[in-house]
Design a protein around this motif. Structure first.
Motif, PDB file in Angstrom:
ATOM      1  N   LEU A 130     -18.719 -16.000 -11.270  1.00 37.70           N
ATOM      2  CA  LEU A 130     -19.326 -14.729 -11.659  1.00 37.70           C
ATOM      3  C   LEU A 130     -18.323 -13.937 -12.505  1.00 37.70           C
ATOM      4  N   PRO A 131     -18.170 -14.331 -13.772  1.00 35.23           N
ATOM      5  CA  PRO A 131     -17.145 -13.680 -14.617  1.00 35.23           C
ATOM      6  C   PRO A 131     -17.433 -12.215 -14.892  1.00 35.23           C
ATOM      7  N   GLN A 132     -18.683 -11.808 -14.712  1.00 39.73           N
ATOM      8  CA  GLN A 132     -19.038 -10.411 -14.996  1.00 39.73           C
ATOM      9  C   GLN A 132     -18.600  -9.472 -13.878  1.00 39.73           C
ATOM     10  N   LYS A 133     -18.262 -10.018 -12.715  1.00 42.06           N
ATOM     11  CA  LYS A 133     -17.822  -9.182 -11.597  1.00 42.06           C
ATOM     12  C   LYS A 133     -16.400  -8.688 -11.861  1.00 42.06           C
ATOM     13  N   SER A 134     -16.236  -7.373 -11.878  1.00 40.66           N
ATOM     14  CA  SER A 134     -14.916  -6.784 -12.106  1.00 40.66           C
ATOM     15  C   SER A 134     -14.335  -6.261 -10.795  1.00 40.66           C
ATOM     16  N   PHE A 135     -13.042  -6.059 -10.804  1.00 43.93           N
ATOM     17  CA  PHE A 135     -12.328  -5.506  -9.651  1.00 43.93           C
ATOM     18  C   PHE A 135     -11.545  -4.292 -10.150  1.00 43.93           C
ATOM     19  N   PRO A 136     -12.221  -3.138 -10.204  1.00 46.68           N
ATOM     20  CA  PRO A 136     -11.639  -1.939 -10.831  1.00 46.68           C
ATOM     21  C   PRO A 136     -10.278  -1.535 -10.294  1.00 46.68           C
ATOM     22  N   VAL A 137     -10.049  -1.747  -9.009  1.00 46.92           N
ATOM     23  CA  VAL A 137      -8.751  -1.338  -8.444  1.00 46.92           C
ATOM     24  C   VAL A 137      -7.610  -2.076  -9.126  1.00 46.92           C
ATOM     25  N   LEU A 138      -7.746  -3.376  -9.293  1.00 46.39           N
ATOM     26  CA  LEU A 138      -6.685  -4.161  -9.924  1.00 46.39           C
ATOM     27  C   LEU A 138      -6.540  -3.840 -11.404  1.00 46.39           C
ATOM     28  N   GLU A 139      -7.596  -3.292 -11.993  1.00 43.87           N
ATOM     29  CA  GLU A 139      -7.571  -2.998 -13.424  1.00 43.87           C
ATOM     30  C   GLU A 139      -7.192  -1.548 -13.726  1.00 43.87           C
ATOM     31  N   ARG A 169      -5.131   1.970 -14.127  1.00 51.79           N
ATOM     32  CA  ARG A 169      -3.791   2.255 -14.637  1.00 51.79           C
ATOM     33  C   ARG A 169      -2.792   2.457 -13.497  1.00 51.79           C
ATOM     34  N   ASP A 170      -3.175   3.223 -12.475  1.00 49.55           N
ATOM     35  CA  ASP A 170      -2.257   3.488 -11.369  1.00 49.55           C
ATOM     36  C   ASP A 170      -1.833   2.195 -10.673  1.00 49.55           C
ATOM     37  N   THR A 171      -2.826   1.324 -10.386  1.00 49.73           N
ATOM     38  CA  THR A 171      -2.503   0.072  -9.697  1.00 49.73           C
ATOM     39  C   THR A 171      -1.665  -0.834 -10.577  1.00 49.73           C
ATOM     40  N   ARG A 172      -2.030  -0.939 -11.856  1.00 49.46           N
ATOM     41  CA  ARG A 172      -1.271  -1.800 -12.763  1.00 49.46           C
ATOM     42  C   ARG A 172       0.183  -1.341 -12.865  1.00 49.46           C
ATOM     43  N   ASP A 173       0.394  -0.028 -12.906  1.00 51.29           N
ATOM     44  CA  ASP A 173       1.754   0.504 -12.973  1.00 51.29           C
ATOM     45  C   ASP A 173       2.544   0.124 -11.721  1.00 51.29           C
ATOM     46  N   ARG A 174       1.879   0.230 -10.570  1.00 48.18           N
ATOM     47  CA  ARG A 174       2.565  -0.131  -9.323  1.00 48.18           C
ATOM     48  C   ARG A 174       2.832  -1.633  -9.258  1.00 48.18           C
ATOM     49  N   LEU A 175       1.854  -2.431  -9.627  1.00 42.62           N
ATOM     50  CA  LEU A 175       2.041  -3.884  -9.590  1.00 42.62           C
ATOM     51  C   LEU A 175       3.134  -4.323 -10.555  1.00 42.62           C
ATOM     52  N   LEU A 176       3.243  -3.631 -11.681  1.00 48.31           N
ATOM     53  CA  LEU A 176       4.320  -3.928 -12.630  1.00 48.31           C
ATOM     54  C   LEU A 176       5.669  -3.626 -11.995  1.00 48.31           C
ATOM     55  N   LYS A 177       5.768  -2.498 -11.319  1.00 40.08           N
ATOM     56  CA  LYS A 177       7.006  -2.115 -10.640  1.00 40.08           C
ATOM     57  C   LYS A 177       7.348  -3.120  -9.534  1.00 40.08           C
ATOM     58  N   PRO A 198       2.646   4.925  -1.677  1.00 35.52           N
ATOM     59  CA  PRO A 198       2.059   4.016  -2.664  1.00 35.52           C
ATOM     60  C   PRO A 198       1.587   2.693  -2.079  1.00 35.52           C
ATOM     61  N   TYR A 199       2.315   2.171  -1.090  1.00 36.18           N
ATOM     62  CA  TYR A 199       1.889   0.929  -0.448  1.00 36.18           C
ATOM     63  C   TYR A 199       0.570   1.127   0.307  1.00 36.18           C
ATOM     64  N   LEU A 200       0.487   2.225   1.059  1.00 33.83           N
ATOM     65  CA  LEU A 200      -0.727   2.497   1.838  1.00 33.83           C
ATOM     66  C   LEU A 200      -1.919   2.740   0.920  1.00 33.83           C
ATOM     67  N   GLU A 201      -1.715   3.511  -0.133  1.00 38.14           N
ATOM     68  CA  GLU A 201      -2.820   3.835  -1.044  1.00 38.14           C
ATOM     69  C   GLU A 201      -3.364   2.589  -1.730  1.00 38.14           C
ATOM     70  N   THR A 202      -2.478   1.721  -2.178  1.00 40.93           N
ATOM     71  CA  THR A 202      -2.909   0.514  -2.876  1.00 40.93           C
ATOM     72  C   THR A 202      -3.566  -0.463  -1.914  1.00 40.93           C
ATOM     73  N   THR A 203      -3.008  -0.585  -0.713  1.00 38.75           N
ATOM     74  CA  THR A 203      -3.613  -1.450   0.306  1.00 38.75           C
ATOM     75  C   THR A 203      -5.023  -0.991   0.627  1.00 38.75           C
ATOM     76  N   LYS A 204      -5.196   0.298   0.845  1.00 39.33           N
ATOM     77  CA  LYS A 204      -6.510   0.842   1.190  1.00 39.33           C
ATOM     78  C   LYS A 204      -7.527   0.570   0.088  1.00 39.33           C
ATOM     79  N   ALA A 205      -7.147   0.828  -1.151  1.00 37.84           N
ATOM     80  CA  ALA A 205      -8.069   0.655  -2.273  1.00 37.84           C
ATOM     81  C   ALA A 205      -8.468  -0.809  -2.451  1.00 37.84           C
TER      82      ALA A 205
END
Length: 268
Positions: free
Chosen positions: A18-27, A29-37, A189-196
């Protein structure tokens, strides 16, 4: 082997990407910045697949073997190659290891116990410690000791069953990060990202009588082997090489959460 043939009169499983299914949390800006860090950006992915027959727990291994070997999964399931490039599975899976992961937690209060003397201060700041390494992971604070070291003074804050919970697994993975992880000084930041991420991956429904929120997803942690050995999620075993299948039996959807430990890399 049930693969995706019939056995004992049971119907075949058919899966569809299902390529049309997106996962907004991973996409986001806030999450991407944290994952980059945390050195996880570009090495973590979520995908969605559907299936066409009722899922039955006792058929778990047949179901997952069929999943890996179905052409639409095999040609679309993402992983990172030994050279660090994103590719797809594209191999015949001969063996699987499957672990059932508990998924009962519906509140982030599960982590309140971390606010204790010696781990996380009331302000939310994480208590530091002398540096040491565990399986290529730098342990620079008491939180990572709780997550990784059984001889930690505070390891028993979480029981064995607590550590089997998907919520705990997500939190632990995010805290440990990738090979060049820049750790947080604060717990937030860990708790917020985990929850989302947990909210996006796990499906719930309200009990019409009790009005309680109940989780309906079933979670599996998986490894797959081909003729050459371990091939998914990686050819190497590491704490931070993981793949979870999150099965929604009502919608007949499977979400795959994947990560490969290493230095940051980016999608082609």
């Amino acid at each position: 082997m049930a693969a995706y043939g019939e056995e004992g009169g049971e119907p075949r499983y058919a899966f569809h990407h299902l390529p049309q299914k997106s996962f907004p949390v991973l996409e986001s800006r806030d999450t991407r910045d944290r994952l980059l860090k945390w050195s996880m950006d570009g090495r973590i992915a979520a995908q969605a697949f559907s299936f066409d027959q009722n899922f039955k727990g006792y058929q778990r291994d047949d179901f997952i073997m069929a999943f890996f070997n179905h052409p639409d999964v095999n040609s679309n399931l993402k992983l990172i190659s030994p050279s660090g490039q994103w590719t797809t599975l594209d191999t015949s899976v001969r063996k699987i290891d499957v672990k059932n992961i508990l998924c009962k937690q519906v509140s982030m209060s599960f982590f309140d116990r971390l606010y204790c003397k010696g781990v996380v201060r009331e302000s939310g700041s994480i208590v530091k410690c002398f540096d040491e390494y565990h399986d290529d992971i730098l342990i620079a604070d008491e939180l990572r000791k709780v997550l990784l070291l059984e001889d930690s003074d505070h390891y028993d804050l979480f029981s064995h069953l607590d550590r089997e919970e998907f919520l705990f697994c997500l939190f632990k993975h995010l805290c440990l990060g990738g090979a060049l992880c820049q750790y947080e000084d604060e717990l937030g930041p860990y708790l917020e990202t985990t929850k989302a991420l947990y909210k996006e991956l796990v499906s719930v429904q309200k009990d019409p009588e009790t009005k309680e929120i109940k989780i309906i997803s079933t979670i599996f942690k998986v490894c797959a082997y081909d003729a050459h050995g371990l091939c998914y999620p990686s050819s190497n075993i590491h704490e931070q090489n993981f793949a979870y299948l999150i099965v929604n039996p009502l919608k007949r959807h499977i979400y795959v959460l994947y990560h490969s430990f290493g230095e940051a890399c980016f999608y082609n």
